[in-house]
Design a protein around this motif. Structure first.
Motif, PDB file in Angstrom:
ATOM      1  N   UNK A 258       0.938  -1.510  -0.124  1.00 48.59           N
ATOM      2  CA  UNK A 258       0.055  -0.099  -0.212  1.00 48.59           C
ATOM      3  C   UNK A 258       1.206   0.910  -0.519  1.00 48.59           C
ATOM      4  N   UNK A 259       0.480   1.958  -1.119  1.00 49.48           N
ATOM      5  CA  UNK A 259       1.467   3.841  -0.416  1.00 49.48           C
ATOM      6  C   UNK A 259       1.644   4.004   1.179  1.00 49.48           C
ATOM      7  N   UNK A 260       2.215   4.484   0.756  1.00 54.49           N
ATOM      8  CA  UNK A 260       2.838   5.485   2.392  1.00 54.49           C
ATOM      9  C   UNK A 260       1.836   6.208   3.045  1.00 54.49           C
ATOM     10  N   UNK A 261       0.928   7.302   2.202  1.00 55.63           N
ATOM     11  CA  UNK A 261      -0.006   7.987   2.525  1.00 55.63           C
ATOM     12  C   UNK A 261      -2.231   6.936   2.449  1.00 55.63           C
ATOM     13  N   UNK A 262      -1.155   6.042   2.153  1.00 53.47           N
ATOM     14  CA  UNK A 262      -3.305   5.554   2.433  1.00 53.47           C
ATOM     15  C   UNK A 262      -3.634   4.710   0.914  1.00 53.47           C
ATOM     16  N   UNK A 263      -4.005   3.626   1.158  1.00 53.97           N
ATOM     17  CA  UNK A 263      -4.371   3.187   0.407  1.00 53.97           C
ATOM     18  C   UNK A 263      -4.576   3.777  -1.300  1.00 53.97           C
TER      19      UNK A 263
ATOM     20  N   UNK B  86      -9.776  -0.766  -3.792  1.00 51.08           N
ATOM     21  CA  UNK B  86     -11.120  -1.748  -3.340  1.00 51.08           C
ATOM     22  C   UNK B  86     -10.481  -2.954  -4.467  1.00 51.08           C
ATOM     23  N   UNK B  87      -9.287  -2.989  -4.504  1.00 48.68           N
ATOM     24  CA  UNK B  87      -7.960  -4.087  -4.878  1.00 48.68           C
ATOM     25  C   UNK B  87      -7.503  -4.175  -3.462  1.00 48.68           C
ATOM     26  N   UNK B  88      -6.799  -5.380  -3.538  1.00 52.41           N
ATOM     27  CA  UNK B  88      -5.869  -6.282  -2.216  1.00 52.41           C
ATOM     28  C   UNK B  88      -4.641  -5.137  -2.354  1.00 52.41           C
ATOM     29  N   UNK B  89      -4.459  -4.171  -3.146  1.00 51.19           N
ATOM     30  CA  UNK B  89      -2.558  -3.884  -3.814  1.00 51.19           C
ATOM     31  C   UNK B  89      -2.524  -2.424  -3.996  1.00 51.19           C
ATOM     32  N   UNK B  90      -1.943  -1.998  -3.731  1.00 57.05           N
ATOM     33  CA  UNK B  90      -1.467  -0.422  -4.270  1.00 57.05           C
ATOM     34  C   UNK B  90      -0.293  -0.724  -5.478  1.00 57.05           C
ATOM     35  N   UNK B  91      -0.626  -0.521  -6.924  1.00 55.81           N
ATOM     36  CA  UNK B  91       0.722   0.200  -7.895  1.00 55.81           C
ATOM     37  C   UNK B  91       2.162   0.513  -7.240  1.00 55.81           C
ATOM     38  N   UNK B  92       2.574  -0.368  -7.404  1.00 54.25           N
ATOM     39  CA  UNK B  92       4.125  -0.251  -7.235  1.00 54.25           C
ATOM     40  C   UNK B  92       4.610   1.421  -7.667  1.00 54.25           C
ATOM     41  N   UNK B  93       3.636   1.501  -8.468  1.00 56.20           N
ATOM     42  CA  UNK B  93       4.419   3.213  -8.659  1.00 56.20           C
ATOM     43  C   UNK B  93       3.830   4.026  -7.595  1.00 56.20           C
ATOM     44  N   UNK B  94       2.897   3.549  -6.630  1.00 56.65           N
ATOM     45  CA  UNK B  94       3.488   5.217  -5.516  1.00 56.65           C
ATOM     46  C   UNK B  94       4.151   5.457  -5.060  1.00 56.65           C
TER      47      UNK B  94
END
Length: 596
Positions: free
Chosen positions: A326-331, A335-343
């Motif tokens: 997850x992004x350090x600033x929040x999801x 709606x997905x189980x993780x965020x894209x790594x570009x965050x």
């Protein structure tokens, strides 16, 4: 792997907005009647299409299959021969060729963009075409009218390819040690005998003939590099009607099994009394070969960042799609189980570094190409002389700094993929392997740094350097009141002052310490390159900043943000480089040989 897309928007920005190529071409006597904005745009568009659709799809399979050697010759990978036929039908081999011999006569600034697309699509394929262009440069500049008339049209058409034969098993950088011999036949031709290694495209099945430019020594020639002559040696004989005949005692003994560029045949070439013709004057062969070296070394630099551009495109697509954490600033994608790594900041660090160096390289290669165009096409003696001087100064930086940063960028692109970057199917590891050679051939990057520090700076007391420093100083002064860009202009001025101080320091140290040049050279080239890129980014920012407000695409805003990243995160490295150079040679040379 992402499908390659030519970065035409950025190419247009660099060509038309930053360097105003069309104004330059209109001012040069040799390009006024050959190029206009519409022609340049059409060439860019078509090059983008053919490289993306015809050549890029060959890259992966070409790397997997590689070239194969047979006694009858070398076979290139499946699909290369058909693609090459389509490629040459478009006239691409003669893009920058002399129009007097059926070339298209396009300037290098445009050719640099074309070469980038070609190498991004597939370095191996691009080498066959670009080495032919390099051979043509030497022939056009130094060969007799008879040789030019006979060979250049067929080489520009791509029907005949070119190869450059310099290196021998015992003679790499020190070409004065070559043993290949040339003996007069009594009819104006010479018998060439010897072995050359590492000959790119020395043998292949793409073209009807291959025209070798071979360095050799005549009987009684002066020792060392002063006794080298250059000869044109066709693989197959060519009669008075340009009909290709039997083999000319030119054979490929084997091909190298390499780390990368596997679809490019790297050959051991044997010349057994092959018939050749002198190009230029006797014992002046090295000077003749170096006519095209500035072009070829720029081309190698372009190879590097072209691969980095491909790696960047792959990495961006992957970083937007791959979800982890997850992004350090929040999801971001709740709606997905993780965020894209570009965050993640570390992924952004890698992508932004790749982007900053690659776009900086595109600007710098175009900048160097502008001086090549001035040197070749201007009818103003003073302009030509200054352009020649700038080319001499900047070429080692273009070759070495661009390829060093390119490998860094390709490795960063591989790292974005994590474990998948180590797997062949994603293509990132191939780009790392293919790019590695760019730091080695056409003069290793260590040799480039010695050339810059020793020949181009110290030997003339910094006079060539002052040409560059004066230009940057004038730019800084012109933009001193640009309040919107003071965060770039002031650091650029400081970086230039740092580079100038170090230049003066090494010139002084070299007078007392014979190792001073060698000890400082690599870091000096890197410091020079970093400062030159800061200049490129400042020039791009000056153009982009006034256009941000009216731009709905976000292109100019992205350009400014990347410039700010370069100045805040990359340019500060100039401080440590300066301190490293000032440490001198004592500690580097202190350990006795026996202790290693």
């Amino acid at each position: 792997m992402a499908e390659y897309q030519a970065p035409l928007r950025d190419m247009r920005f660099v060509l038309n907005e930053v360097f105003e190529a069309n104004k330059l071409w209109a001012s040069l006597a040799g390009t006024q009647d050959t190029i206009d904005p519409e022609t340049a745009e059409a060439i860019l568009e078509e090059a983008g299409k053919i490289t993306a659709s015809l050549i890029a799809p060959l890259s992966r399979e070409g790397d997997e299959e590689g070239c194969t050697w047979h006694e009858a010759g070398v076979k290139t990978p499946t699909g290369y021969k058909d693609a090459y036929k389509t490629f040459i039908e478009g006239g691409w081999c003669g893009l920058s060729g002399n129009a007097d011999y059926e070339g298209m006569g396009m300037p290098k600034m445009l050719g640099a963009q074309y070469e980038e697309m070609l190498y991004s699509a597939d370095i191996s394929f691009g080498l066959y075409a670009c080495l032919t262009s390099g051979a043509c440069l030497a022939i056009d500049a130094h060969a007799s009218e008879e040789l030019k008339t006979k060979y250049l049209p067929k080489m520009y058409s791509g029907e005949w390819a070119g190869a450059m034969d310099l290196t021998e098993p015992h003679s790499g950088t020190d070409l004065g040690m070559i043993r290949t011999k040339a003996v007069e036949n009594g009819d104006g031709s010479y018998a060439i005998t010897g072995t050359k290694i590492f000959i790119t495209g020395g043998e292949q099945d793409l073209s009807e003939n291959i025209i070798h430019l071979v360095l050799a020594k005549l009987p009684g020639a002066p020792a060392g590099s002063r006794g080298i002559s250059l000869f044109l040696v066709p693989r197959n004989s060519v009669d008075e009607n340009n009909v290709v005949g039997e083999n000319n005692n030119v054979t490929c003994g084997s091909i190298e099994h390499k780390m990368g560029i596997k679809a490019s045949a790297t050959c051991v070439m044997n010349f057994d009394g092959a018939q050749g013709w002198l190009v230029g004057e006797e014992n002046k062969g090295l000077a003749a070969m170096f006519t095209m070296m500035n072009y070829e070394r720029l081309s190698v630099g372009i190879q590097g960042f072209a691969a980095a551009e491909r790696s960047y495109q792959n990495a961006v697509e992957y970083a937007k799609d791959r979800i982890q954490g997850r992004a350090a600033t929040g999801a971001v994608q709740a709606d997905k189980e993780a965020d894209p790594i570009i965050v993640h900041p570390d992924v952004r660090r890698m992508l932004m570094t790749m982007r900053a160096y690659t776009e900086g390289s595109r600007a710098f290669s175009t900048y160097v190409a502008s001086f090549l165009d001035k040197a070749k096409y201007s009818d103003n003696a003073e302009e030509k002389a200054q352009a020649d001087a700038m080319v001499a100064l900047l070429t080692p930086i273009a070759k070495a700094y661009m390829t060093d940063r390119a490998l860094d960028s390709c490795i960063a692109g591989q790292q974005v993929f994590g474990g998948h970057g180590f797997i062949r199917e994603w293509g990132q590891e191939q780009l790392v392997r293919d790019t590695r050679i760019t730091q080695i051939y056409e003069g290793t990057n260590g040799i480039q740094s010695l050339d810059l520090m020793g020949r181009k700076v110290v030997s003339n007391g910094g006079k060539l350097y002052e040409l560059f420093a004066t230009e940057v100083s004038e730019f800084v002064e012109k933009n001193a009141d640009n309040e919107a860009l003071q965060s770039l202009i002031k650091p650029l001025a400081a970086a230039l002052e740092r580079l100038s101080d170090v230049t003066e320091f090494v010139i002084g140290a070299a007078a007392e310490d014979k190792n001073a040049i060698g000890a400082a050279s690599v870091e000096y080239l890197e410091l020079f390159g970093l400062t030159a890129y800061a200049y490129m980014w400042a020039r791009m920012a000056v153009v982009a900043e006034p256009k941000v407000a009216g731009d709905t695409s976000g292109f100019y805003a992205a350009k400014l943000k990347t410039a700010n990243f370069f100045f805040s995160r990359l340019l500060p490295r100039s401080v440590s480089l300066s301190e490293t150079i000032r440490s001198g040679s004592d500690d580097m040379m202190a350990l006795e040989v026996e202790a290693f």
